[in-house]
Design a protein around this motif. Sequence first.
Motif, PDB file in Angstrom:
ATOM      1  N   VAL A 245      -6.484   3.036  -4.524  1.00 16.13           N
ATOM      2  CA  VAL A 245      -7.097   3.562  -3.301  1.00 16.13           C
ATOM      3  C   VAL A 245      -6.311   4.766  -2.794  1.00 16.13           C
ATOM      4  N   ALA A 246      -4.966   4.693  -2.886  1.00 12.28           N
ATOM      5  CA  ALA A 246      -4.124   5.794  -2.410  1.00 12.28           C
ATOM      6  C   ALA A 246      -4.367   7.073  -3.197  1.00 12.28           C
ATOM      7  N   PHE A 247      -4.808   6.940  -4.444  1.00  9.85           N
ATOM      8  CA  PHE A 247      -5.005   8.109  -5.293  1.00  9.85           C
ATOM      9  C   PHE A 247      -6.463   8.567  -5.335  1.00  9.85           C
TER      10      PHE A 247
ATOM     11  N   LEU B 133      -1.935   2.976 -12.620  1.00  8.50           N
ATOM     12  CA  LEU B 133      -2.956   3.653 -11.847  1.00  8.50           C
ATOM     13  C   LEU B 133      -4.336   3.298 -12.391  1.00  8.50           C
ATOM     14  N   ARG B 134      -4.742   2.092 -12.059  1.00  5.31           N
ATOM     15  CA  ARG B 134      -6.070   1.612 -12.421  1.00  5.31           C
ATOM     16  C   ARG B 134      -6.556   0.710 -11.287  1.00  5.31           C
ATOM     17  N   PRO B 135      -7.843   0.606 -11.074  1.00  2.28           N
ATOM     18  CA  PRO B 135      -8.330  -0.135  -9.903  1.00  2.28           C
ATOM     19  C   PRO B 135      -7.980  -1.615  -9.924  1.00  2.28           C
ATOM     20  N   ASP B 136      -7.901  -2.222 -11.104  1.00  8.30           N
ATOM     21  CA  ASP B 136      -7.638  -3.658 -11.177  1.00  8.30           C
ATOM     22  C   ASP B 136      -6.178  -3.977 -11.480  1.00  8.30           C
ATOM     23  N   PHE B 137      -5.273  -3.054 -11.142  1.00  4.11           N
ATOM     24  CA  PHE B 137      -3.847  -3.345 -11.303  1.00  4.11           C
ATOM     25  C   PHE B 137      -3.445  -4.429 -10.315  1.00  4.11           C
TER      26      PHE B 137
ATOM     27  N   ASP C 191       0.821  -1.194   0.000  1.00  2.00           N
ATOM     28  CA  ASP C 191       0.000   0.000   0.000  1.00  2.00           C
ATOM     29  C   ASP C 191       0.867   1.261   0.000  1.00  2.00           C
ATOM     30  N   GLU C 192       0.221   2.415   0.153  1.00  2.00           N
ATOM     31  CA  GLU C 192       0.920   3.692   0.026  1.00  2.00           C
ATOM     32  C   GLU C 192       1.927   3.932   1.143  1.00  2.00           C
TER      33      GLU C 192
ATOM     34  N   ALA D 266     -10.378  -2.447  -4.947  1.00  4.98           N
ATOM     35  CA  ALA D 266      -9.375  -1.958  -5.890  1.00  4.98           C
ATOM     36  C   ALA D 266      -7.967  -2.152  -5.351  1.00  4.98           C
ATOM     37  N   SER D 267      -6.999  -1.997  -6.244  1.00  4.41           N
ATOM     38  CA  SER D 267      -5.590  -2.154  -5.883  1.00  4.41           C
ATOM     39  C   SER D 267      -5.173  -1.082  -4.876  1.00  4.41           C
TER      40      SER D 267
END
Length: 526
Positions: free
Chosen positions: A276-278, A361-365, A56-57, A271-272
Amino acid sequence: MKRILTITLFVSALIMTSSCDDGLEELNENPNNPEFVLTNTIFNYGTKRYSDITRDEFNMGRLDLNWMEYFGQTAYADEDRYLYRETSATSIYQNSYFIATEFKTIIDLNLDPETAPIVASVGNNENQIAASRIMLACIFSDLTNFFGDVPYYSYGTDDPDFQALQVDEIKSPVFASQQKIYADILKELRESADMINVEEPVFTKGDNIFNGDALKWKKFANSLILRIANRLKGVDAGTANSAIAAAIASGIMTSNDDNAIQLYETSDANASPFWVAFIGRTDFAVAAPFVDLLKGKTGKYGADPRLFEMVAPKEASINSIKAGDYETSLDQNDYQGIPFAFPVTNLLPRSTYSYMSSKVLRPDFGSVLMEYAEVQFLLSEINNFDQTAYENGVRASMEKWGVPTAKIDAFVANLPAANLENVITQKYVALYMQAHEAWAEYRRTGFPNTDILLLPGESYTLPPDQAAASKLTTYEFKAAPNSTDLPFRIRYPQTLQTLNGENLSNAISKLPNGDTILSKLFWDVN
């Protein structure tokens, strides 16, 4: 653990104390509160939670994803300077053990004669145990690579120093040595690979890494052996070489189809971690040292076409990147990294640096646990820097990122000869968004070197637009006190002083420079 037995005894007690049996049949039937959670659901939760926490971030984004200079922070540079937050160490430590308990629960349910037949409905019992052991190997290799000695659990070894996850019996577990942990992880992975029945699924559903494919789990275990054993070679070549030979003979990853990737969904709820961090924030951009390497400004590899797949043009807005509708430029001048550990990034206009591409930067990365490209780089090194395996590693990475075949062929044809520096530097590029492994490889080898990474005390010259905005032509990387290199580890969580102080003190006493980022791990001998 025997939840069915508990409910049965509860019902029996009610029968013995009641004169009426009306409605007793329904006491054990509550669809909203099942007797126990099936193992495929626990596994699904465990692998996702492991990826969420470790990638995570904070626990990657503000640790080694920064330290390896893939990303830089857009608002402040404390973590870039190795001044990371205590909460990151606490989160990694505590959550790793919570998640490890989930995989031990799966093992226990498959071993218990009362529950084993029930959980067999969602997958082969031995395969479930094997996959859980493999995930435990991932968790504990991460833990020991972060901290050094840690409490350790082993499924198949009765070493008195392996006291973790026995919460009912042991409240203050001893810290097993790094050496013992590494040796046992190799044993656990070997036994796990051997116990897998490739003719039956691991899980019929709920496996979001390999969709239950037992053969791929076997290849993953053997490939992880290559990673762990190769790191061990510098201190125990005999054990390492034996483990490597057995892993290759048993079967390792053979293509990108074998990549171990935790999958995510397109919804924000699942989401990845970096998507979420963005959500509502833009704390990270791609760091200048990494962009400079991809552009061929540093290193000896020339312009790398992965630049256009990994990084967005600096003019692309964050909204267009998240929507995936910006126009990809093939002009290198449109790509520029954020200066790493720059003290006044807030002075830089947004249009002077690049974010990561919409492929990241996509939710399903998906979060990569291990991939075929890494296996090929390992094979190159294991085989005295074999050129073919080295080129295969670069090619596999480029294919994964969607680089056109003609560009792959041209880049590979001009690669410098395989040696430690070139193999590890190209491995570093391939490990983009896999920072834990890149950091471990840097500690083991010292590559990529200072020609590519910005090290403490060195200066960086800003490009004209960033210089004009900040009114600085150059700046010096001022890291944490006494740092002349990247951190060698992270410090133990302060909470352990209260929770397990005596065993913590014993572990700290074995560290060469105490509980600091300056203490090397046992395999870090470069």
